[in-house]
Design a protein around this motif. Sequence first.
Motif, PDB file in Angstrom:
ATOM      1  N   SER A  40      42.582  40.974  51.389  1.00 32.10           N
ATOM      2  CA  SER A  40      42.928  41.764  50.214  1.00 32.10           C
ATOM      3  C   SER A  40      41.830  42.793  49.951  1.00 32.10           C
ATOM      4  O   SER A  40      40.661  42.548  50.245  1.00 32.10           O
ATOM      5  N   PRO A  41      42.199  43.943  49.392  1.00 28.87           N
ATOM      6  CA  PRO A  41      41.192  44.962  49.103  1.00 28.87           C
ATOM      7  C   PRO A  41      40.292  44.525  47.951  1.00 28.87           C
ATOM      8  O   PRO A  41      40.770  43.996  46.951  1.00 28.87           O
ATOM      9  N   GLN A  42      39.004  44.713  48.092  1.00 24.89           N
ATOM     10  CA  GLN A  42      38.067  44.322  47.048  1.00 24.89           C
ATOM     11  C   GLN A  42      37.666  45.502  46.175  1.00 24.89           C
ATOM     12  O   GLN A  42      37.217  45.307  45.053  1.00 24.89           O
ATOM     13  N   SER A  43      37.792  46.708  46.670  1.00 24.45           N
ATOM     14  CA  SER A  43      37.404  47.892  45.878  1.00 24.45           C
ATOM     15  C   SER A  43      38.384  49.023  46.148  1.00 24.45           C
ATOM     16  O   SER A  43      38.225  49.794  47.082  1.00 24.45           O
ATOM     17  N   GLY A  44      39.426  49.104  45.362  1.00 23.99           N
ATOM     18  CA  GLY A  44      40.386  50.189  45.515  1.00 23.99           C
ATOM     19  C   GLY A  44      41.767  49.694  45.880  1.00 23.99           C
ATOM     20  O   GLY A  44      41.975  48.513  46.166  1.00 23.99           O
ATOM     21  N   PRO A  45      42.733  50.604  45.856  1.00 21.44           N
ATOM     22  CA  PRO A  45      44.114  50.215  46.140  1.00 21.44           C
ATOM     23  C   PRO A  45      44.356  49.971  47.639  1.00 21.44           C
ATOM     24  O   PRO A  45      43.654  50.517  48.477  1.00 21.44           O
ATOM     25  N   LEU A  46      45.324  49.162  47.911  1.00 23.37           N
ATOM     26  CA  LEU A  46      45.739  48.901  49.282  1.00 23.37           C
ATOM     27  C   LEU A  46      46.631  50.042  49.735  1.00 23.37           C
ATOM     28  O   LEU A  46      47.638  50.347  49.103  1.00 23.37           O
ATOM     29  N   VAL A  47      46.280  50.704  50.827  1.00 25.00           N
ATOM     30  CA  VAL A  47      47.040  51.840  51.340  1.00 25.00           C
ATOM     31  C   VAL A  47      47.787  51.386  52.592  1.00 25.00           C
ATOM     32  O   VAL A  47      47.165  50.958  53.564  1.00 25.00           O
TER      33      VAL A  47
END
Length: 49
Positions: A40-47
């Motif tokens: 999972s992304p820890q800093s920012g949106p998942l692209v």
Amino acid sequence: MINRRKLLKTGAAAGFAVSAGGLAMPALAQGTRIKIGYVSPQSGPLVLC
């Protein structure tokens, strides 16, 4: 002389024999730990591209 029906029967029997041979092999991951999780992304949106 080989005909289509005999070729198909022989091919099916050979395929079954080859695939059934792998069923008796031991598992390769036996005795080792397997990690199960997700990324999972820890800093920012998942692209998703």
